[in-house]
Design an enzyme around this catalytic site. Structure first.
Site, mmCIF file in Angstrom:
data_model
loop_
_atom_site.group_PDB
_atom_site.id
_atom_site.type_symbol
_atom_site.label_atom_id
_atom_site.label_comp_id
_atom_site.label_asym_id
_atom_site.label_seq_id
_atom_site.Cartn_x
_atom_site.Cartn_y
_atom_site.Cartn_z
ATOM 1 C CB VAL A 247 -7.441 -5.726 24.888
ATOM 2 C CG1 VAL A 247 -6.418 -4.723 25.417
ATOM 3 C CG2 VAL A 247 -6.857 -6.505 23.726
ATOM 4 C CD GLU A 248 -10.401 -5.962 31.481
ATOM 5 O OE1 GLU A 248 -10.101 -4.831 31.914
ATOM 6 O OE2 GLU A 248 -11.550 -6.452 31.544
#
Ligand SMILES: [Zn+2]
Length: 273
Positions: A247-248
């Site tokens: 997840v960014e």
């Protein structure tokens, strides 16, 4: 047991796991944030109470309204700071989710996200583990790397390179602590949270639906599977063959919007797990 206060590195036999579940459940009533030392105290108490009492406590704590989070020290940073994992006490869970945040200490929105996730109600049957600050020395100084100036997300032993991965593969205690946790838990899915590239990727294609659930709820794009040399998320899948998601988030800062977006993402993943 873990007399040195840290998780063991070898596989834990089932009888020990059962005993550990019972003592964790027994300790949970009194221990919220005391960590392993307090949990060991709970184990002593368990011996005094006897197994039948402990079983009753375990059953009681297994009901959703008595769910608790406990802190476990899973390792120690280069400068001696504890690396802490928070877990739900769910002795009967068949699935587990591990979330690792703040591998990079300069991604300032990520640790608050990790802390926020420990307030999310976890569905029955799922054991959740959250590491809000995987790199406590980097977090303390606001630097990407750890105290020895090693980028921990290049230090994992998958396509490790000395160009940017530290002196040797898994040379850093922070890397070792995370590897040990993944190896022992073998989570149903592990989520690694970074910033600020604004996407979610299923490193393992088999969990694309979970990555898309998080992305959709958090308002982030879904990207095809990534592979990062020396990366924890990539090592989890490519070496350990365990489902892994990257997840960014959207900025390097903390914001209420960012935190609530990832809370929604985590809730969506749990619902889809
Ligand atoms: Zn990062």
């Amino acid at each position: 047991m873990c007399g040195d206060g840290e998780l063991r590195t070898e596989p834990i036999p089932e009888r020990v796991l059962t005993r550990r579940r019972l003592f964790l459940a027994a300790a949970a009533g009194a221990v919220m944030t005391g960590g392993v030392a307090a949990a060991e105290g709970g184990f002593d108490q368990l011996r005094g109470d006897g197994l039948a009492t402990a079983r009753k406590r375990a059953e009681r704590l297994a009901t959703p309204d008595r769910r608790r989070w406990e802190a476990h020290r899973i390792g120690t940073s280069v400068e001696g700071r504890p690396i802490v994992a928070h877990r739900t006490v769910r002795p009967d869970s068949r699935k587990s989710v591990l979330v690792v945040a703040a591998v990079h200490g300069d991604e300032r929105g990520v640790a608050p996200v990790g802390v926020e996730l420990t307030t999310v109600p976890i569905p029955t049957g799922i054991d959740a583990w959250i590491v809000p600050v995987a790199n406590p020395d980097g977090w303390a100084r606001g630097s990407r790397n750890n105290a020895r100036d090693v980028d921990l997300n290049r230090n994992f032993p998958w396509w490790w390179t000395r160009a940017d991965g530290g002196p040797t593969p898994a040379s850093e205690p922070e890397t070792q602590a995370l590897m040990t946790l993944v190896e022992q838990l073998r989570p149903t899915v592990t989520v690694w949270i970074h910033q600020p590239y604004e996407y979610v990727s299923a490193v393992d294609p088999s969990v694309e639906h979970l990555a898309r659930a998080w992305a959709g709820a958090a308002g982030l794009a879904y990207e095809p599977p990534i592979a990062q040399h020396g990366g924890g998320e990539t090592w989890t899948y490519k070496t350990m063959r365990l489902p892994s998601i990257l997840v960014e988030g959207t900025t390097r800062d903390t914001s209420a919007d960012e935190t609530s977006a990832h809370r929604r993402g985590f809730e969506a993943l749990l619902a889809a797990l």
